[in-house]
Design a protein around this motif. Structure first.
Motif, PDB file in Angstrom:
ATOM      1  N   VAL A   1       0.869  -1.182   0.000  1.00 37.11           N
ATOM      2  CA  VAL A   1       0.000   0.000   0.000  1.00 37.11           C
ATOM      3  C   VAL A   1       0.901   1.226   0.000  1.00 37.11           C
ATOM      4  O   VAL A   1       1.804   1.336   0.848  1.00 37.11           O
ATOM      5  N   TYR A   2       0.666   2.110  -0.938  1.00 39.72           N
ATOM      6  CA  TYR A   2       1.468   3.317  -1.068  1.00 39.72           C
ATOM      7  C   TYR A   2       0.646   4.497  -0.545  1.00 39.72           C
ATOM      8  O   TYR A   2      -0.449   4.776  -1.032  1.00 39.72           O
ATOM      9  N   PHE A   3       1.184   5.161   0.463  1.00 37.54           N
ATOM     10  CA  PHE A   3       0.515   6.308   1.065  1.00 37.54           C
ATOM     11  C   PHE A   3       1.215   7.592   0.664  1.00 37.54           C
ATOM     12  O   PHE A   3       2.442   7.679   0.661  1.00 37.54           O
ATOM     13  N   CYS A   4       0.398   8.574   0.381  1.00 34.61           N
ATOM     14  CA  CYS A   4       0.868   9.936   0.242  1.00 34.61           C
ATOM     15  C   CYS A   4       0.422  10.694   1.493  1.00 34.61           C
ATOM     16  O   CYS A   4      -0.669  10.436   2.040  1.00 34.61           O
ATOM     17  N   ALA A   5       1.250  11.582   1.967  1.00 37.57           N
ATOM     18  CA  ALA A   5       0.895  12.395   3.130  1.00 37.57           C
ATOM     19  C   ALA A   5       1.362  13.815   2.871  1.00 37.57           C
ATOM     20  O   ALA A   5       2.361  14.034   2.174  1.00 37.57           O
ATOM     21  N   SER A   6       0.642  14.774   3.411  1.00 40.40           N
ATOM     22  CA  SER A   6       1.079  16.162   3.255  1.00 40.40           C
ATOM     23  C   SER A   6       1.068  16.866   4.602  1.00 40.40           C
ATOM     24  O   SER A   6       0.418  16.424   5.553  1.00 40.40           O
ATOM     25  N   ALA A   7       1.817  17.939   4.664  1.00 38.78           N
ATOM     26  CA  ALA A   7       1.941  18.706   5.901  1.00 38.78           C
ATOM     27  C   ALA A   7       2.286  20.143   5.555  1.00 38.78           C
ATOM     28  O   ALA A   7       2.727  20.442   4.436  1.00 38.78           O
ATOM     29  N   LEU A   8       2.088  20.981   6.534  1.00 42.34           N
ATOM     30  CA  LEU A   8       2.462  22.376   6.348  1.00 42.34           C
ATOM     31  C   LEU A   8       3.809  22.599   7.017  1.00 42.34           C
ATOM     32  O   LEU A   8       3.926  22.491   8.235  1.00 42.34           O
ATOM     33  N   GLY A   9       4.812  22.857   6.241  1.00 44.90           N
ATOM     34  CA  GLY A   9       6.120  23.165   6.783  1.00 44.90           C
ATOM     35  C   GLY A   9       6.187  24.655   7.046  1.00 44.90           C
ATOM     36  O   GLY A   9       5.906  25.466   6.179  1.00 44.90           O
ATOM     37  N   LEU A  10       6.559  25.009   8.276  1.00 45.91           N
ATOM     38  CA  LEU A  10       6.551  26.420   8.643  1.00 45.91           C
ATOM     39  C   LEU A  10       7.800  27.123   8.128  1.00 45.91           C
ATOM     40  O   LEU A  10       8.746  26.481   7.695  1.00 45.91           O
ATOM     41  N   ALA A  11       7.792  28.419   8.231  1.00 47.36           N
ATOM     42  CA  ALA A  11       8.938  29.223   7.820  1.00 47.36           C
ATOM     43  C   ALA A  11      10.162  28.764   8.591  1.00 47.36           C
ATOM     44  O   ALA A  11      10.090  28.469   9.773  1.00 47.36           O
ATOM     45  N   GLY A  12      11.254  28.676   7.925  1.00 45.71           N
ATOM     46  CA  GLY A  12      12.455  28.141   8.554  1.00 45.71           C
ATOM     47  C   GLY A  12      12.738  26.748   8.068  1.00 45.71           C
ATOM     48  O   GLY A  12      13.834  26.234   8.216  1.00 45.71           O
ATOM     49  N   GLY A  13      11.724  26.120   7.504  1.00 40.40           N
ATOM     50  CA  GLY A  13      11.963  24.878   6.780  1.00 40.40           C
ATOM     51  C   GLY A  13      11.870  23.608   7.575  1.00 40.40           C
ATOM     52  O   GLY A  13      11.675  22.545   7.028  1.00 40.40           O
ATOM     53  N   ASP A  14      12.005  23.647   8.888  1.00 42.88           N
ATOM     54  CA  ASP A  14      12.137  22.398   9.605  1.00 42.88           C
ATOM     55  C   ASP A  14      10.829  21.782  10.063  1.00 42.88           C
ATOM     56  O   ASP A  14      10.700  20.578  10.121  1.00 42.88           O
ATOM     57  N   ARG A  15       9.873  22.565  10.386  1.00 44.06           N
ATOM     58  CA  ARG A  15       8.732  22.046  11.109  1.00 44.06           C
ATOM     59  C   ARG A  15       7.762  21.307  10.211  1.00 44.06           C
ATOM     60  O   ARG A  15       7.267  21.846   9.251  1.00 44.06           O
ATOM     61  N   THR A  16       7.498  20.074  10.540  1.00 46.15           N
ATOM     62  CA  THR A  16       6.499  19.314   9.815  1.00 46.15           C
ATOM     63  C   THR A  16       5.200  19.267  10.593  1.00 46.15           C
ATOM     64  O   THR A  16       4.140  19.511  10.047  1.00 46.15           O
ATOM     65  N   GLY A  17       5.298  18.936  11.871  1.00 48.08           N
ATOM     66  CA  GLY A  17       4.070  18.802  12.625  1.00 48.08           C
ATOM     67  C   GLY A  17       3.274  17.628  12.125  1.00 48.08           C
ATOM     68  O   GLY A  17       3.818  16.623  11.701  1.00 48.08           O
ATOM     69  N   GLU A  18       1.991  17.749  12.166  1.00 50.55           N
ATOM     70  CA  GLU A  18       1.117  16.643  11.841  1.00 50.55           C
ATOM     71  C   GLU A  18       1.129  16.356  10.349  1.00 50.55           C
ATOM     72  O   GLU A  18       1.025  17.254   9.519  1.00 50.55           O
ATOM     73  N   LEU A  19       1.261  15.073  10.035  1.00 50.56           N
ATOM     74  CA  LEU A  19       1.109  14.616   8.663  1.00 50.56           C
ATOM     75  C   LEU A  19      -0.326  14.168   8.457  1.00 50.56           C
ATOM     76  O   LEU A  19      -0.891  13.476   9.297  1.00 50.56           O
ATOM     77  N   PHE A  20      -0.902  14.543   7.336  1.00 52.74           N
ATOM     78  CA  PHE A  20      -2.228  14.069   6.966  1.00 52.74           C
ATOM     79  C   PHE A  20      -2.042  13.050   5.851  1.00 52.74           C
ATOM     80  O   PHE A  20      -1.464  13.354   4.810  1.00 52.74           O
ATOM     81  N   PHE A  21      -2.555  11.852   6.088  1.00 51.86           N
ATOM     82  CA  PHE A  21      -2.368  10.764   5.138  1.00 51.86           C
ATOM     83  C   PHE A  21      -3.566  10.632   4.209  1.00 51.86           C
ATOM     84  O   PHE A  21      -4.722  10.816   4.622  1.00 51.86           O
ATOM     85  N   GLY A  22      -3.290  10.276   2.964  1.00 50.10           N
ATOM     86  CA  GLY A  22      -4.341   9.840   2.064  1.00 50.10           C
ATOM     87  C   GLY A  22      -4.744   8.425   2.409  1.00 50.10           C
ATOM     88  O   GLY A  22      -4.168   7.796   3.298  1.00 50.10           O
ATOM     89  N   GLU A  23      -5.740   7.909   1.697  1.00 54.34           N
ATOM     90  CA  GLU A  23      -6.262   6.575   2.007  1.00 54.34           C
ATOM     91  C   GLU A  23      -5.432   5.458   1.387  1.00 54.34           C
ATOM     92  O   GLU A  23      -5.691   4.294   1.636  1.00 54.34           O
ATOM     93  N   GLY A  24      -4.461   5.819   0.606  1.00 53.64           N
ATOM     94  CA  GLY A  24      -3.537   4.818   0.101  1.00 53.64           C
ATOM     95  C   GLY A  24      -3.934   4.244  -1.242  1.00 53.64           C
ATOM     96  O   GLY A  24      -5.108   4.229  -1.622  1.00 53.64           O
ATOM     97  N   SER A  25      -2.936   3.772  -1.966  1.00 55.42           N
ATOM     98  CA  SER A  25      -3.137   3.030  -3.223  1.00 55.42           C
ATOM     99  C   SER A  25      -2.609   1.629  -2.997  1.00 55.42           C
ATOM    100  O   SER A  25      -1.414   1.454  -2.732  1.00 55.42           O
ATOM    101  N   ARG A  26      -3.506   0.661  -3.077  1.00 53.68           N
ATOM    102  CA  ARG A  26      -3.080  -0.732  -2.877  1.00 53.68           C
ATOM    103  C   ARG A  26      -2.657  -1.314  -4.212  1.00 53.68           C
ATOM    104  O   ARG A  26      -3.470  -1.452  -5.120  1.00 53.68           O
ATOM    105  N   LEU A  27      -1.370  -1.640  -4.310  1.00 56.59           N
ATOM    106  CA  LEU A  27      -0.813  -2.154  -5.560  1.00 56.59           C
ATOM    107  C   LEU A  27      -0.527  -3.636  -5.433  1.00 56.59           C
ATOM    108  O   LEU A  27       0.111  -4.061  -4.468  1.00 56.59           O
ATOM    109  N   THR A  28      -0.996  -4.388  -6.401  1.00 56.22           N
ATOM    110  CA  THR A  28      -0.672  -5.818  -6.497  1.00 56.22           C
ATOM    111  C   THR A  28      -0.030  -6.062  -7.848  1.00 56.22           C
ATOM    112  O   THR A  28      -0.620  -5.759  -8.887  1.00 56.22           O
ATOM    113  N   VAL A  29       1.183  -6.571  -7.808  1.00 54.06           N
ATOM    114  CA  VAL A  29       1.902  -6.889  -9.041  1.00 54.06           C
ATOM    115  C   VAL A  29       1.994  -8.407  -9.150  1.00 54.06           C
ATOM    116  O   VAL A  29       2.578  -9.064  -8.277  1.00 54.06           O
ATOM    117  N   LEU A  30       1.406  -8.946 -10.193  1.00 56.22           N
ATOM    118  CA  LEU A  30       1.347 -10.410 -10.356  1.00 56.22           C
ATOM    119  C   LEU A  30       2.558 -10.935 -11.127  1.00 56.22           C
ATOM    120  O   LEU A  30       3.152 -10.201 -11.936  1.00 56.22           O
TER     121      LEU A  30
END
Lengths: 118, 110
Positions: free
Chosen positions: A89-118
């Motif tokens: 399952v591949y998740f994308c997540a986004s966050a607001l990085g504050l000025a100064g570049g370092d702060r991530t804080g809470e990540l918000f995750f998407g519901e994911g892409s479930r990949l099956t390779v046969l």
């Protein structure tokens, strides 16, 4: 209702095929992450971007994986050629990085892409 | 190499019990410790801890960080079946990178 949107939700493909997963981060978020989750490895960071620039893609197999942000509202993760061991399952997540570049804080995750390779 | 270890790996309790989940970390340039709850889909945020010894609470959940001993605990009191989930701990490094543990699978039986 702000949320991270991922497509496709499910993908079944055959070994050797190209797979592209897409992510729309929350509007205004400037930091985007791609994670892969498997039973064996848990959540692994593949790559992440700040203001569309790649900051770290050391977790990504470079020979077959590529990640891009063509614009602030779209992140893509491409696998070419895909292999059975990419099944996860591949998740994308986004966050607001504050000025100064370092702060991530809470990540918000998407519901994911479930990949099956046969 | 950065490492986050959670224990126990899985836990089965009865409704009303209190549980304690553990997370230890070894991360360079540590900035904060985050807890997430994952049910069937995406992880959802619970807590972010940056200072030692200051408990954060949300309803029946609470968490605390010990930066000297490099661990955090997540407590859930009066557990309910809706608490059944995977609980993930992540250590954040300066520069935004989060390193996740493997998770603790909690099952609450009615």
């Amino acid at each position: 209702d702000a949320r991270v949107t991922q497509t496709p939700r499910h993908k079944v493909t055959e070994m050797g095929q190209e797979v592209t997963m897409r992510c729309q981060p929350i509007l205004g978020h400037n930091t985007v992450f791609w994670y892969r989750q498997t039973m064996m490895q848990g959540l692994e960071l593949l790559a992440y971007f700040r203001n569309r620039a790649p900051l770290d893609d050391s977790g990504m197999p470079k020979d077959r994986f590529s990640a891009e942000m063509p614009d602030a509202t779209l992140a893509t993760l491409k696998i070419q050629p895909s292999e059975p061991r990419d099944s996860a399952v591949y998740f994308c997540a986004s966050a607001l990085g504050l000025a100064g570049g370092d702060r991530t804080g809470e990540l918000f995750f998407g519901e994911g892409s479930r990949l099956t390779v046969l | 190499e950065d490492k986050v270890v959670q224990s126990p790996l899985s836990l089965v309790v009865h409704e009303g019990d209190t549980v304690t989940l553990n997370c230890s970390y070894e991360v360079t340039n540590f900035r904060s410790l985050l807890w997430y709850k994952q049910e069937k889909k995406a992880p959802t945020f619970l807590f972010m801890l940056t200072s030692s010894g200051i408990e954060k609470k949300s309803g029946r959940l609470s968490s605390i960080l010990d930066k000297k001993e490099l661990f955090s605990i997540l407590n859930i009191t009066a557990t309910q079946t809706g608490d059944s989930a995977v609980y993930l701990c992540a250590a954040e490094r300066y520069g935004n990178k989060l390193v996740f543990g493997a998770g603790t699978i909690l099952r609450v039986k009615s």
